[in-house]
Design an enzyme around this catalytic site. Sequence first.
Site, PDB file in Angstrom:
ATOM      1  N   THR A  90      20.866  44.042  -6.196  1.00 17.85           N
ATOM      2  CA  THR A  90      20.954  42.650  -5.744  1.00 17.85           C
ATOM      3  C   THR A  90      20.386  41.723  -6.816  1.00 17.85           C
ATOM      4  O   THR A  90      19.796  42.180  -7.792  1.00 17.85           O
ATOM      5  CB  THR A  90      20.170  42.453  -4.426  1.00 17.85           C
ATOM      6  OG1 THR A  90      18.793  42.770  -4.669  1.00 17.85           O
ATOM      7  CG2 THR A  90      20.702  43.368  -3.337  1.00 17.85           C
TER       8      THR A  90
ATOM      9  N   GLU B  42      25.150  43.495  -0.724  1.00 20.85           N
ATOM     10  CA  GLU B  42      25.161  44.486   0.357  1.00 20.85           C
ATOM     11  C   GLU B  42      26.460  44.473   1.161  1.00 20.85           C
ATOM     12  O   GLU B  42      26.664  45.342   2.013  1.00 20.85           O
ATOM     13  CB  GLU B  42      23.997  44.218   1.325  1.00 20.85           C
ATOM     14  CG  GLU B  42      22.617  44.472   0.750  1.00 20.85           C
ATOM     15  CD  GLU B  42      22.004  43.215   0.108  1.00 20.85           C
ATOM     16  OE1 GLU B  42      22.768  42.352  -0.355  1.00 20.85           O
ATOM     17  OE2 GLU B  42      20.770  43.113   0.079  1.00 20.85           O
TER      18      GLU B  42
ATOM     19  N   LYS C 110       8.802  26.035   8.061  1.00 22.59           N
ATOM     20  CA  LYS C 110       8.420  25.975   9.472  1.00 22.59           C
ATOM     21  C   LYS C 110       7.338  24.918   9.614  1.00 22.59           C
ATOM     22  O   LYS C 110       6.202  25.126   9.248  1.00 22.59           O
ATOM     23  CB  LYS C 110       7.938  27.334   9.942  1.00 22.59           C
ATOM     24  CG  LYS C 110       9.111  28.324   9.957  1.00 22.59           C
ATOM     25  CD  LYS C 110       8.867  29.511  10.867  1.00 22.59           C
ATOM     26  CE  LYS C 110      10.127  30.354  10.938  1.00 22.59           C
ATOM     27  NZ  LYS C 110       9.918  31.759  10.585  1.00 22.59           N
TER      28      LYS C 110
ATOM     29  N   TRP D 147      12.086  24.042  12.518  1.00 18.91           N
ATOM     30  CA  TRP D 147      12.636  24.460  11.242  1.00 18.91           C
ATOM     31  C   TRP D 147      13.200  23.287  10.447  1.00 18.91           C
ATOM     32  O   TRP D 147      13.919  22.443  10.984  1.00 18.91           O
ATOM     33  CB  TRP D 147      13.787  25.455  11.449  1.00 18.91           C
ATOM     34  CG  TRP D 147      13.323  26.838  11.760  1.00 18.91           C
ATOM     35  CD1 TRP D 147      12.040  27.284  11.855  1.00 18.91           C
ATOM     36  CD2 TRP D 147      14.163  27.956  12.037  1.00 18.91           C
ATOM     37  NE1 TRP D 147      12.023  28.620  12.154  1.00 18.91           N
ATOM     38  CE2 TRP D 147      13.308  29.055  12.283  1.00 18.91           C
ATOM     39  CE3 TRP D 147      15.537  28.149  12.109  1.00 18.91           C
ATOM     40  CZ2 TRP D 147      13.797  30.326  12.588  1.00 18.91           C
ATOM     41  CZ3 TRP D 147      16.031  29.407  12.409  1.00 18.91           C
ATOM     42  CH2 TRP D 147      15.154  30.482  12.639  1.00 18.91           C
TER      43      TRP D 147
HETATM   44  N1  ATP Z   1      28.909  30.676  -0.005  1.00 20.97           N
HETATM   45  C1  ATP Z   1      27.575  30.770   0.018  1.00 20.97           C
HETATM   46  N2  ATP Z   1      26.814  29.709   0.368  1.00 20.97           N
HETATM   47  C2  ATP Z   1      25.473  29.793   0.381  1.00 20.97           C
HETATM   48  N3  ATP Z   1      24.789  30.882   0.060  1.00 20.97           N
HETATM   49  C3  ATP Z   1      25.475  31.974  -0.286  1.00 20.97           C
HETATM   50  C4  ATP Z   1      26.876  31.983  -0.328  1.00 20.97           C
HETATM   51  N4  ATP Z   1      27.282  33.204  -0.707  1.00 20.97           N
HETATM   52  C5  ATP Z   1      26.169  33.931  -0.898  1.00 20.97           C
HETATM   53  N5  ATP Z   1      25.073  33.201  -0.657  1.00 20.97           N
HETATM   54  C6  ATP Z   1      23.651  33.649  -0.744  1.00 20.97           C
HETATM   55  O1  ATP Z   1      23.603  34.758  -1.630  1.00 20.97           O
HETATM   56  C7  ATP Z   1      22.952  35.862  -0.993  1.00 20.97           C
HETATM   57  C8  ATP Z   1      23.454  37.159  -1.569  1.00 20.97           C
HETATM   58  O2  ATP Z   1      23.247  37.165  -2.957  1.00 20.97           O
HETATM   59  P1  ATP Z   1      23.005  38.471  -3.813  1.00 20.97           P
HETATM   60  O3  ATP Z   1      23.421  39.679  -3.090  1.00 20.97           O
HETATM   61  O4  ATP Z   1      23.636  38.185  -5.124  1.00 20.97           O
HETATM   62  O5  ATP Z   1      21.454  38.597  -4.062  1.00 20.97           O
HETATM   63  P2  ATP Z   1      20.269  37.716  -3.516  1.00 20.97           P
HETATM   64  O6  ATP Z   1      20.216  37.789  -2.036  1.00 20.97           O
HETATM   65  O7  ATP Z   1      20.357  36.360  -4.130  1.00 20.97           O
HETATM   66  O8  ATP Z   1      19.018  38.511  -4.143  1.00 20.97           O
HETATM   67  P3  ATP Z   1      17.963  39.492  -3.418  1.00 20.97           P
HETATM   68  O9  ATP Z   1      18.637  40.093  -2.227  1.00 20.97           O
HETATM   69  O10 ATP Z   1      17.659  40.505  -4.457  1.00 20.97           O
HETATM   70  O11 ATP Z   1      16.825  38.618  -3.082  1.00 20.97           O
HETATM   71  C9  ATP Z   1      23.236  35.655   0.470  1.00 20.97           C
HETATM   72  O12 ATP Z   1      22.290  36.329   1.267  1.00 20.97           O
HETATM   73  C10 ATP Z   1      23.162  34.137   0.601  1.00 20.97           C
HETATM   74  O13 ATP Z   1      21.840  33.724   0.783  1.00 20.97           O
HETATM   75 MG    MG Z   2      19.775  39.383  -0.770  1.00 27.93          MG
END
Ligand code: ATP
Ligand code: MG
Lengths: 546, 546
Positions: free
Chosen positions: B185, B332, B442, B447
Amino acid sequence: MLGIMQEHPLMISSLIEHAARFHPDSEIVTRTVEGPIHRTNYLELRNRSKQVANALEKLGIEQGDRVGTLAWNTYRHMELYFGVSGSGAVLHTINPRLFEEQIEYIINHAEDRVLMFDIAFTDLVQKLAPKLKSVEFYIAMTDKDSMPDMDLPNLYCYEELVQAEKPDYQWPLFDERTASSLCYTSGTTGNPKGVLYSHRSTVLHTIMAATPDGANISASECLLLIVPMFHANAWGIPYAAAMTGAKVVLPGPRLDGENLYDLMATEGVTFSQGVPTVWLMFLQYIDSKPGLDLSKLPLRKVSIGGAAPPRSMIERFEDNGIDVMQGWGMTETSPLGFVNGDLLPKHKNLSKDERFAIKSKQGRGIWGVESKITDDEGNEQPWDGESVGNLMIRGPWIAAGYFKKDNSDQLDADGYFPTGDIATIDSNGYLQLVDRSKDVIKSGGEWISTMELENQAVSHPDVAEAAVIGIHHPTWQERPLLIVVAKEGATVTSDDLMQFLGERVAKWWLPDDIAFVDELPHTATGKLLKTKLREQFKGYVAAESS
Amino acid sequence: MLGIMQEHPLMISSLIEHAARFHPDSEIVTRTVEGPIHRTNYLELRNRSKQVANALEKLGIEQGDRVGTLAWNTYRHMELYFGVSGSGAVLHTINPRLFEEQIEYIINHAEDRVLMFDIAFTDLVQKLAPKLKSVEFYIAMTDKDSMPDMDLPNLYCYEELVQAEKPDYQWPLFDERTASSLCYTSGTTGNPKGVLYSHRSTVLHTIMAATPDGANISASECLLLIVPMFHANAWGIPYAAAMTGAKVVLPGPRLDGENLYDLMATEGVTFSQGVPTVWLMFLQYIDSKPGLDLSKLPLRKVSIGGAAPPRSMIERFEDNGIDVMQGWGMTETSPLGFVNGDLLPKHKNLSKDERFAIKSKQGRGIWGVESKITDDEGNEQPWDGESVGNLMIRGPWIAAGYFKKDNSDQLDADGYFPTGDIATIDSNGYLQLVDRSKDVIKSGGEWISTMELENQAVSHPDVAEAAVIGIHHPTWQERPLLIVVAKEGATVTSDDLMQFLGERVAKWWLPDDIAFVDELPHTATGKLLKTKLREQFKGYVAAESS
Ligand SMILES: Nc1ncnc2c1ncn2[C@@H]1O[C@H](COP(=O)(O)OP(=O)(O)OP(=O)(O)O)[C@@H](O)[C@H]1O
Ligand SMILES: [Mg+2]
Ligand SMILES: Nc1ncnc2c1ncn2[C@@H]1O[C@H](COP(=O)(O)OP(=O)(O)OP(=O)(O)O)[C@@H](O)[C@H]1O
Ligand SMILES: [Mg+2]
């Protein structure tokens, strides 16, 4: 080492669940068997399929039990697609146009415990019932007011059963290879054979059907499903419609041009599926009514399959701004195998004539369907558009055999299923059918394609329909006999037609004789029934036998 | 009772095989790391991926072994997508923009036996090598002439290895749940975690990606793949492109506006995928060059995901005749989860403002992704577009856990994976992200969405970028601090901005203070790195604390 991904079996119930959650108000519109138009939506349809599942449970229907249907395309039939299979039972869709003995044979062979039927088939069911050994429950697919008057102790009313149940039902999860539905082949070359689909094969086929390479289905479409739900899963459209939330229009028992045209116009139909004979009728209807105009309909796409559409039909649609998608498939292939949809980018700038030549082919193999063409010794032939061979296919939604048959040698050593079709494939993967192996004429060691001769004959302006069969010949073993139905009011002579063909096919392909008839025999799915023709013309001696 | 259908495991190799058979001459065009444009096609790419498989076998790489890549989007990287996974080994795509320690950690954690790298990363690899315990083979992804000068005993040349092999190779068939690839990730909320995909999850995701509900991919498209191949499988596009035979254009290391614009114009790009920051740069490049015109490009569709695109970006594209497809996904989730593509038919006639409001949401769940939103006790919340909850999802291409982690309680009792995102879902199934659960503020039990505050702040004409974090507050526990980067040459005052926000958000949402900075920290995939900001502003006391 396995991946660390969630394990979820592919289940047919997930399709209707998705529709109910993401497209609750997308409509399913039916011309009912009773007459009026009926409107429902995916939320209600999901709920009703759960009621169906509860009702079946109450009747004691268990996983794997067969539930037969003799029914047109209606919302009730669609409920059964999800309610029966979703519950783990097997939906057995039966073609009501088969000969009575075939229907009897099929139901007994399938050992259906339940027979659901449209009230249009009351007489048929009444007549068959005494011979149906396995059927415990006859369910008329109608409401109490329209219940037929029948002499059957175990007769039930669909609406009474369904409406007595709650829409609460937890779809069971089980091995995705579990049987989901059963459909018998059309019986063109012999007795119908039962194909037993699984949840896995159906769901994989459904997703592929939704892709642009398949039938390209989305929520933006309004689908008029003309191909019957008893014909090879209605080409998978009911499933794909639910998966994508597309609006569905079901013509019920009325496949006449008037009903189809009206539904298209009033419901905003954008995409419709049917066999060539239905489209022929539809176009004839439009031509017979001054003021009707194909190009004014919202229709943007038709899919045509099950038999080869004449090129003139393809041109007619395309010239009116309606894309034609030809599909090649079999009951054994779920049925999508080869699809001729959008032209490849490199073909888009060809001349109109060249484009239609490509459009007339059966299409390119979709992902999931591996294919080869082989000679009679099983040697693979090149994909050069010239080499002719037996079409062999394999993949996750292709049958491995038939219900209650010895399936030990249905497939070749590499797992390919012999389609019984003879074809060429070109370097872009376009399939062109030459003939059925049972129909092709072997004349002096060479092949004559009856399909090609028929196509050429029907391109004559005065010919309505044509069939070619082989008749015995002392020197050449077999020679073609052309059997022709002239268009209403038209006359066509043997000489005229022979000359017409002479300009279009090789000399040695020319039929030895031409017979004129008023009507040709068809199978229940509208295909030429050549087995019948061969009987009819058995011992026929060509007038000009040489 | 099982169906009688053929059993074929879903294999990644089948995707490239399909491309080679049905789209042999469809092109893959690369701006190479070495500089020039390189052209190949699916037939060659299939052959080269078989050569890769043979080369790996020769090195002694076995099924399940990890093969790491530090590489841009090039045809070689695409060969590895099929060659490595197709052979049964695991393709581990590594983000070269991560901090060095993260890369070191990831490679050691994955136990990569091979490290393939672009020559752009020579220095990085040279520096890391002494710390990489498992790597036996370092393979520079270039030809002999461009081989870097490195001090590494086990250094190999990709082209030498590959070209020494024959393109004859029989793809192995095995359990479809076998691991195919590994991706960590982004590390936005902590250390990157490894997601281990399977052949099954990847192939199912690929077919769905091709459907109109997914990314709607077909041979008619020319795809410019800007999203890196090390970022969540490049959203599945390399696989879907092969499955459908779409032409692919790969920008290599050059993600600058000039290269992207030129490739679009010269290669006829119709559809392109990237994260918001890349699109921002691209649009700024167009604006900075008089004479360039977005609407003159062949581009017809862009997909934007990974973070929320500002509404102004969506409008800009759509006003120029380019459809915007927003996607929500995670490493994921393979990554497609929710997609905002074509509007539903019932929404097509809404006002422009209403349409863009819908277009700004994250999209509707695609088939295969079941979802729910829950409160902190796990109670499901209604899909009314108002109720806020933790987004939980499940399905065949959603992770069940992480590589080499204790995965015993990654999922809830019903098998749902907690995304860490907070969202609403409306009655049509549209997801709207509110915040990450780690970012949400919070304040006195209520929120405040940092995402919404940031969106509003960047809609101010003088604001280039904005981040909101919570700072400690004696009465309210947490209150928002807005951190702003002004646009080049522009000045914006705290008062001005506070008044601007006052007209757009509830009074109690207004930040307690605004800090101005020159630059905000980002993750390797271009997201705001709030963990860093929180460190930076630790103990910050708001000027106007009340
Ligand atoms: N269209 C979107 N709009 C807003 N946020 C998005 C969108 N697509 C993905 N995301 C954000 O990206 C996340 C997934 O990103 P990625 O799997 O690349 O790793 P990450 O969650 O940024 O990093 P880590 O899990 O290691 O902290 C999602 O959980 C969401 O928060
Ligand atoms: Mg993530
Ligand atoms: N587009 C098409 N063009 C020409 N022929 C087609 C096309 N699509 C399907 N067919 C023919 O239909 C056959 C499959 O039909 P179906 O499964 O309905 O039963 P059938 O083969 O006619 O009957 P049976 O197998 O019982 O003899 C194919 O094998 C092929 O011969
Ligand atoms: Mg058949």
